[in-house]
Write a protein that holds these residues in place. Structure first.
Motif, mmCIF file in Angstrom:
data_model
loop_
_atom_site.group_PDB
_atom_site.id
_atom_site.type_symbol
_atom_site.label_atom_id
_atom_site.label_comp_id
_atom_site.label_asym_id
_atom_site.label_seq_id
_atom_site.Cartn_x
_atom_site.Cartn_y
_atom_site.Cartn_z
ATOM 1 N N LYS A 25 0.819 -1.216 0.000
ATOM 2 C CA LYS A 25 0.000 0.000 0.000
ATOM 3 C C LYS A 25 0.851 1.264 0.000
ATOM 4 O O LYS A 25 0.310 2.373 0.000
ATOM 5 C CB LYS A 25 -0.946 -0.007 1.199
ATOM 6 C CG LYS A 25 -1.977 -1.112 1.112
ATOM 7 C CD LYS A 25 -3.176 -0.799 1.962
ATOM 8 C CE LYS A 25 -4.209 -1.891 1.839
ATOM 9 N NZ LYS A 25 -5.215 -1.600 0.859
ATOM 10 N N GLY A 26 2.173 1.094 -0.001
ATOM 11 C CA GLY A 26 3.077 2.246 -0.040
ATOM 12 C C GLY A 26 3.061 3.078 1.232
ATOM 13 O O GLY A 26 3.252 4.290 1.174
ATOM 14 N N LEU A 27 2.835 2.425 2.367
ATOM 15 C CA LEU A 27 2.743 3.137 3.632
ATOM 16 C C LEU A 27 4.008 2.969 4.458
ATOM 17 O O LEU A 27 4.660 1.925 4.399
ATOM 18 C CB LEU A 27 1.559 2.600 4.455
ATOM 19 C CG LEU A 27 0.178 2.738 3.836
ATOM 20 C CD1 LEU A 27 -0.828 1.901 4.606
ATOM 21 C CD2 LEU A 27 -0.231 4.202 3.824
ATOM 22 N N SER A 28 4.321 3.975 5.246
ATOM 23 C CA SER A 28 5.424 3.861 6.195
ATOM 24 C C SER A 28 4.870 3.348 7.524
ATOM 25 O O SER A 28 3.663 3.388 7.772
ATOM 26 C CB SER A 28 6.087 5.225 6.418
ATOM 27 O OG SER A 28 5.211 6.090 7.133
ATOM 28 N N GLN A 29 5.752 2.879 8.392
ATOM 29 C CA GLN A 29 5.327 2.440 9.710
ATOM 30 C C GLN A 29 4.722 3.607 10.491
ATOM 31 O O GLN A 29 3.769 3.417 11.253
ATOM 32 C CB GLN A 29 6.497 1.839 10.481
ATOM 33 C CG GLN A 29 6.952 0.516 9.925
ATOM 34 C CD GLN A 29 8.145 -0.062 10.670
ATOM 35 O OE1 GLN A 29 8.851 0.642 11.389
ATOM 36 N NE2 GLN A 29 8.380 -1.354 10.506
ATOM 37 N N ILE A 30 5.254 4.790 10.287
ATOM 38 C CA ILE A 30 4.738 5.979 10.976
ATOM 39 C C ILE A 30 3.305 6.271 10.532
ATOM 40 O O ILE A 30 2.442 6.597 11.358
ATOM 41 C CB ILE A 30 5.650 7.193 10.742
ATOM 42 C CG1 ILE A 30 6.992 6.952 11.433
ATOM 43 C CG2 ILE A 30 5.011 8.483 11.224
ATOM 44 C CD1 ILE A 30 8.072 7.947 11.097
ATOM 45 N N GLU A 31 3.031 6.140 9.236
ATOM 46 C CA GLU A 31 1.668 6.370 8.739
ATOM 47 C C GLU A 31 0.679 5.381 9.354
ATOM 48 O O GLU A 31 -0.428 5.757 9.746
ATOM 49 C CB GLU A 31 1.632 6.276 7.213
ATOM 50 C CG GLU A 31 2.320 7.435 6.529
ATOM 51 C CD GLU A 31 2.471 7.229 5.032
ATOM 52 O OE1 GLU A 31 2.049 8.132 4.286
ATOM 53 O OE2 GLU A 31 2.998 6.163 4.613
#
Length: 73
Positions: A25-31
């Motif tokens: 999904k192209g997400l970072s852990q922070i997101e």
């Protein structure tokens, strides 16, 4: 008190799958943390045994049922 029985290999498999879902999904852990209030760093590394409620929350976040998540593990 007896030590909790842990299946390290299974815990790591769960972490890898959540990492793959996040990356797809192209997400970072922070997101993910901001949107779910769940720190996925140790879960994805396979060093934290995930609770059932956390698993359900993350499955819902990624648009999966728990049954779909566990298929192929």
């Amino acid at each position: 008190m007896p030590r909790q029985n842990r299946r390290e290999d299974f815990i790591k498999s769960i972490g890898r799958k959540f990492r793959e879902l996040r990356m797809a999904k192209g997400l970072s852990q922070i997101e993910v943390y901001i949107e779910t209030n769940i720190n996925v760093k140790r879960i994805e590394a396979g060093t934290q045994n995930i609770s059932v409620s956390t698993l359900f929350t993350l499955c819902e976040y990624y648009g999966l049922t728990p049954e779909e998540f566990f298929r192929g593990l």
